[in-house]
Design a protein around this motif. Structure first.
Motif, PDB file in Angstrom:
ATOM      1  N   CYS A 170      38.299  53.059  34.319  1.00  0.00           N
ATOM      2  CA  CYS A 170      39.475  52.847  34.985  1.00  0.00           C
ATOM      3  C   CYS A 170      39.826  53.163  36.494  1.00  0.00           C
ATOM      4  CB  CYS A 170      40.483  53.424  34.157  1.00  0.00           C
ATOM      5  SG  CYS A 170      40.643  52.857  32.597  1.00  0.00           S
ATOM      6  N   ASP A 171      38.798  53.594  36.992  1.00  0.00           N
ATOM      7  CA  ASP A 171      39.232  53.926  38.586  1.00  0.00           C
ATOM      8  C   ASP A 171      37.806  53.841  39.387  1.00  0.00           C
ATOM      9  OD1 ASP A 171      40.603  54.611  40.555  1.00  0.00           O
ATOM     10  OD2 ASP A 171      40.519  56.876  40.317  1.00  0.00           O
ATOM     11  N   ILE A 172      37.189  52.415  39.098  1.00  0.00           N
ATOM     12  CA  ILE A 172      35.796  52.070  39.809  1.00  0.00           C
ATOM     13  C   ILE A 172      36.491  51.801  41.361  1.00  0.00           C
ATOM     14  CG2 ILE A 172      34.190  50.622  39.983  1.00  0.00           C
ATOM     15  CD1 ILE A 172      33.256  52.867  37.980  1.00  0.00           C
ATOM     16  N   LYS A 173      35.751  52.426  42.280  1.00  0.00           N
ATOM     17  CA  LYS A 173      36.300  52.214  43.708  1.00  0.00           C
ATOM     18  C   LYS A 173      35.170  52.864  44.586  1.00  0.00           C
ATOM     19  CE  LYS A 173      39.523  56.025  43.938  1.00  0.00           C
ATOM     20  NZ  LYS A 173      40.745  56.338  44.442  1.00  0.00           N
ATOM     21  N   PRO A 174      35.005  52.330  45.667  1.00  0.00           N
ATOM     22  CA  PRO A 174      33.865  53.052  46.716  1.00  0.00           C
ATOM     23  C   PRO A 174      34.122  54.490  46.743  1.00  0.00           C
ATOM     24  CG  PRO A 174      34.775  51.081  47.602  1.00  0.00           C
ATOM     25  CD  PRO A 174      35.598  51.557  46.460  1.00  0.00           C
ATOM     26  N   GLU A 175      35.168  55.169  46.523  1.00  0.00           N
ATOM     27  CA  GLU A 175      35.337  56.771  46.760  1.00  0.00           C
ATOM     28  C   GLU A 175      34.912  57.335  45.719  1.00  0.00           C
ATOM     29  OE1 GLU A 175      37.741  54.454  47.530  1.00  0.00           O
ATOM     30  OE2 GLU A 175      39.262  54.887  48.694  1.00  0.00           O
ATOM     31  N   ASN A 176      34.676  56.688  44.580  1.00  0.00           N
ATOM     32  CA  ASN A 176      34.331  57.267  43.161  1.00  0.00           C
ATOM     33  C   ASN A 176      32.663  56.883  43.023  1.00  0.00           C
ATOM     34  OD1 ASN A 176      36.471  58.730  42.862  1.00  0.00           O
ATOM     35  ND2 ASN A 176      37.488  57.232  41.535  1.00  0.00           N
ATOM     36  N   ARG A 194      39.254  55.991  29.675  1.00  0.00           N
ATOM     37  CA  ARG A 194      39.930  55.774  28.307  1.00  0.00           C
ATOM     38  C   ARG A 194      38.938  55.030  27.540  1.00  0.00           C
ATOM     39  NH1 ARG A 194      45.137  53.752  30.691  1.00  0.00           N
ATOM     40  NH2 ARG A 194      45.699  55.533  32.165  1.00  0.00           N
ATOM     41  N   PRO A 195      38.958  55.548  26.013  1.00  0.00           N
ATOM     42  CA  PRO A 195      38.101  54.750  25.325  1.00  0.00           C
ATOM     43  C   PRO A 195      38.588  53.553  24.579  1.00  0.00           C
ATOM     44  CG  PRO A 195      39.555  56.720  24.272  1.00  0.00           C
ATOM     45  CD  PRO A 195      40.020  56.509  25.439  1.00  0.00           C
ATOM     46  N   ALA A 196      37.800  52.694  24.465  1.00  0.00           N
ATOM     47  CA  ALA A 196      38.010  51.276  23.845  1.00  0.00           C
ATOM     48  C   ALA A 196      38.468  51.714  22.389  1.00  0.00           C
ATOM     49  CB  ALA A 196      37.141  50.266  23.886  1.00  0.00           C
ATOM     50  N   LYS A 197      38.791  50.543  21.537  1.00  0.00           N
ATOM     51  CA  LYS A 197      38.916  51.038  20.112  1.00  0.00           C
ATOM     52  C   LYS A 197      37.950  51.447  19.477  1.00  0.00           C
ATOM     53  CE  LYS A 197      42.302  47.439  19.236  1.00  0.00           C
ATOM     54  NZ  LYS A 197      41.918  46.177  19.172  1.00  0.00           N
ATOM     55  N   ASP A 198      36.840  51.229  19.629  1.00  0.00           N
ATOM     56  CA  ASP A 198      35.586  51.295  18.904  1.00  0.00           C
ATOM     57  C   ASP A 198      34.758  52.460  19.579  1.00  0.00           C
ATOM     58  OD1 ASP A 198      35.211  49.454  21.007  1.00  0.00           O
ATOM     59  OD2 ASP A 198      33.536  48.324  19.737  1.00  0.00           O
ATOM     60  N   SER A 199      35.276  53.183  20.502  1.00  0.00           N
ATOM     61  CA  SER A 199      34.450  54.174  21.355  1.00  0.00           C
ATOM     62  C   SER A 199      33.276  55.134  20.446  1.00  0.00           C
ATOM     63  CB  SER A 199      35.333  54.822  22.316  1.00  0.00           C
ATOM     64  OG  SER A 199      34.676  55.851  22.869  1.00  0.00           O
ATOM     65  N   GLU A 225      46.221  42.575  34.475  1.00  0.00           N
ATOM     66  CA  GLU A 225      46.492  42.840  33.179  1.00  0.00           C
ATOM     67  C   GLU A 225      47.163  44.120  32.948  1.00  0.00           C
ATOM     68  OE1 GLU A 225      43.484  42.059  33.836  1.00  0.00           O
ATOM     69  OE2 GLU A 225      42.149  43.715  33.199  1.00  0.00           O
ATOM     70  N   ILE A 226      46.807  45.214  33.893  1.00  0.00           N
ATOM     71  CA  ILE A 226      47.213  46.656  33.617  1.00  0.00           C
ATOM     72  C   ILE A 226      48.533  46.581  34.449  1.00  0.00           C
ATOM     73  CG2 ILE A 226      46.824  48.912  34.704  1.00  0.00           C
ATOM     74  CD1 ILE A 226      44.907  48.337  32.289  1.00  0.00           C
ATOM     75  N   LEU A 227      48.873  45.745  35.426  1.00  0.00           N
ATOM     76  CA  LEU A 227      50.294  45.365  35.821  1.00  0.00           C
ATOM     77  C   LEU A 227      51.317  45.047  34.725  1.00  0.00           C
ATOM     78  CD1 LEU A 227      49.454  44.553  39.361  1.00  0.00           C
ATOM     79  CD2 LEU A 227      49.878  46.783  38.798  1.00  0.00           C
ATOM     80  N   ASN A 228      50.488  44.479  33.877  1.00  0.00           N
ATOM     81  CA  ASN A 228      51.448  43.720  32.693  1.00  0.00           C
ATOM     82  C   ASN A 228      51.346  44.742  31.336  1.00  0.00           C
ATOM     83  OD1 ASN A 228      52.095  41.735  34.468  1.00  0.00           O
ATOM     84  ND2 ASN A 228      50.159  40.628  33.524  1.00  0.00           N
ATOM     85  N   SER A 229      50.735  45.715  31.670  1.00  0.00           N
ATOM     86  CA  SER A 229      50.556  46.858  30.589  1.00  0.00           C
ATOM     87  C   SER A 229      50.026  46.348  29.340  1.00  0.00           C
ATOM     88  CB  SER A 229      52.042  47.228  29.789  1.00  0.00           C
ATOM     89  OG  SER A 229      52.988  47.583  31.001  1.00  0.00           O
ATOM     90  N   SER A 230      48.947  45.450  29.784  1.00  0.00           N
ATOM     91  CA  SER A 230      47.900  45.112  28.487  1.00  0.00           C
ATOM     92  C   SER A 230      47.218  46.343  28.223  1.00  0.00           C
ATOM     93  CB  SER A 230      47.016  44.186  29.091  1.00  0.00           C
ATOM     94  OG  SER A 230      47.861  42.998  29.511  1.00  0.00           O
ATOM     95  N   PRO A 231      46.439  46.338  27.155  1.00  0.00           N
ATOM     96  CA  PRO A 231      45.545  47.400  26.601  1.00  0.00           C
ATOM     97  C   PRO A 231      44.127  47.409  27.773  1.00  0.00           C
ATOM     98  CG  PRO A 231      45.734  46.100  24.933  1.00  0.00           C
ATOM     99  CD  PRO A 231      46.700  45.346  26.134  1.00  0.00           C
ATOM    100  N   VAL A 232      43.704  48.583  27.853  1.00  0.00           N
ATOM    101  CA  VAL A 232      42.501  48.816  28.577  1.00  0.00           C
ATOM    102  C   VAL A 232      41.392  47.867  27.957  1.00  0.00           C
ATOM    103  CG1 VAL A 232      43.104  50.828  30.039  1.00  0.00           C
ATOM    104  CG2 VAL A 232      41.775  51.087  27.658  1.00  0.00           C
TER     105      VAL A 232
END
Ligand SMILES: Nc1ncnc2c1ncn2[C@@H]1O[C@H](COP(=O)(O)OP(=O)(O)OP(=O)(O)O)[C@@H](O)[C@H]1O
Length: 493
Positions: A170-176, A194-199, A225-232
């Motif tokens: 959930c926070d992949i970017k060149p700084e990380n 965040r874990p997916a359902k079957d983590s 999709e995250i801006l539309n509050s969809s699940p991760v």
């Protein structure tokens, strides 16, 4: 950090504790199943020789620390307890500790142990001596396709492992994305995971319910999709991977604008401009990773990672031997550009003992990169450790410590110059020309906010107004609000 750590001496101090208390039986049962591999030690900060600041996050400061006695070097992630409680980041810190503890992959930063004291939580991480991929891109302007291919492939491998466990970063970017001394990539910062359902990874429920409320990620890399509050879903990281590849090749993220709101508009309408100099393979891969439908992104479909790895952009990548050498040329090129660094070597304890490790020992980014010696205002309790190493130290008075420093663009009329802005505990604001290494005209400090005032224009631009002038700055790392907070908190002291 103490996460359900009964019996730990740290627990017996009379200082504020951060614990993970189960709220109900289900949570209690789950908690019992967490047996940490990385122990909670009884160390104190005095057990370490502190080195340079490796980086600063929104709620931590990461410092190179050498354990007295063993000489092992760690990247010590230090989190100020008061600050993370105030900023509601306790669950992120615990989550990162719990998740990192369960991961074991060469592409993911390792956690060795944790401890805490009255003020701070400490995580001893594997030290990535090459710094952030972000800084490498900033210094070069942009990366070659050969380099971008290699780094992207290493991130793909790490994401395949994570997604296989049912975890979304959930926070992949060149700084990380951090570079090891021998030029390999490691994914860091698991505070938004965040874990997916079957983590298959154990994550206490209470941490999740607290953590999932907030919008995860960084504006320029957040999928629509995250801006539309969809699940991760794994597709979230694949979008961010597409943005990261674009960033490597273009020198900036694809959805760039002056405010988060404007960035989000670009993301939602997928305003994507692919530069002409991108190869057809790179353009096609970016296009397929930045699909508006998260399930259709390459790597998220029925063929999973195989489809992603077989994309023509990765032609020539030896997936089985990705982490076995083959970075010599890349790493040597990188070190050649850094050979002016006046870093005094400390022993490196990373697990990589490849050919390059020895050649690159002592390699660092102490050459004034934007984040190498930045500090956080809330971490002023550890600010004294800043004064050790930076080439900016010569601008400090004896005993004076850096609270925050960044390499910024300073605008004057239509021109801009690069300056190192340094805020110290005295307090003082010092602006040093990075080309001439001389202090620019003095910025007279005042505790009175009407005499020194910071206005944030957007996350990367801010202005400092004094009675005689207004200075405009741009911080490529979008720390405008942190500058404001840091200056204002010193004025209040
Ligand atoms: N293991 C490491 N080795 C070297 N440097 C590191 C390491 N971990 C973190 N850093 C540096 O410290 C910075 C901050 O770390 P991190 O991103 O984990 O902090 P955070 O407070 O969780 O940040 P964020 O604002 O992204 O939530 C990184 O961007 C990097 O520059």
């Amino acid at each position: 950090m103490v996460v359900g750590g009964e019996g730990n001496d740290m627990e017996r101090t009379s200082q504020p504790k951060i614990r993970l208390e189960p709220r109900n039986r289900e949570e209690a049962a789950q908690r019992i199943s967490i047996a940490f591999r990385a122990p909670q030690e009884n160390f104190t900060i005095r057990d370490f020789e502190l080195g340079k600041v490796l980086g600063v996050g929104s709620h931590s400061k990461v410092v190179r620390a050498k354990k007295k006695g063993t000489g092992h070097v760690y990247a010590l992630k230090i989190m100020d307890k008061d600050y993370i409680i105030k900023e509601n980041k306790v669950s992120c810190a615990k989550l990162e500790r719990i998740v990192l503890d369960q991961l074991d992959h060469p592409g993911i930063v390792g956690l060795y142990f944790t401890f805490q004291d009255a003020r701070s939580l400490y995580m001893a991480l594997e030290s990535c001596e090459g710094g952030e991929l972000f800084d490498l891109i900033s210094k070069r302007g942009r990366l070659s396709e050969i380099e971008a291919r290699f780094y992207t492939a290493e991130v793909v491998e790490a994401l395949e492992y994570l997604h296989g466990l049912g975890l979304i970063h959930c926070d992949i970017k060149p700084e990380n994305l951090l570079l090891t001394a021998d030029g390999h990539i490691k994914v860091a910062d698991f505070g938004s995971v965040r874990p997916a359902k079957d983590s298959r990874v154990t994550v206490p429920l209470n941490l999740l319910s607290e953590n999932t409320r907030a919008l995860a990620g960084t504006a320029a890399y957040v999928p629509p999709e995250i801006l539309n509050s969809s699940p991760v879903s794994p597709g979230n990281d694949l979008w961010a991977l597409g943005c990261t590849l674009y960033h490597m090749l273009a020198g900036a993220s694809p959805f760039k604008d002056t405010s988060e709101w404007l960035i989000f508009q670009r993301v939602i309408s997928r305003e994507l401009i692919i530069p002409e100099y991108f190869s057809d393979e790179a353009s096609d891969l970016i296009d397929k990773l930045l699909d508006m439908d998260p399930t259709k992104r390459l790597g998220a479909g029925p063929d999973g990672y195989l489809a992603l790895k077989l994309h023509p952009f990765f032609k020539g990548i030896d997936w089985h031997n990705l982490r076995k050498g083959s970075v010599r040329k890349l790493a040597m090129e990188f070190i050649a550009r850094k050979n002016k660094d006046s870093y005094s070597s400390t022993q490196n304890t990373t697990h990589h003992s490849g050919v390059l490790s020895q050649q690159l020992t002592g390699f660092d980014r102490s050459n004034g990169s934007t984040s190498s010696s930045e500090a956080h205002p809330h971490l002023s309790t550890v600010s004294s450790i800043d004064s050790f190493d930076s080439k900016w130290a010569e601008f400090l008075e004896p005993g004076e410590s850096v609270i925050m420093t960044s390499k910024l663009k300073k605008f004057r009329k239509l021109k801009s110059k690069k300056v190192q802005l340094i805020l110290t505990d005295k307090p003082r604001l010092i602006s040093v020309s990075t080309s001439k290494l001389t202090e620019k005209r003095k910025i007279v400090w005042s505790d009175n906010p009407s005499s020194i005032n910071v206005q944030v224009v957007n996350s990367s631009h801010f202005k400092i107004s004094t009675p005689t002038k207004v200075m405009s700055f741009e911080d490529a790392k979008q720390r405008a609000w942190q500058w404001k907070k840091a200056i204002e908190s010193l004025q209040k002291q």
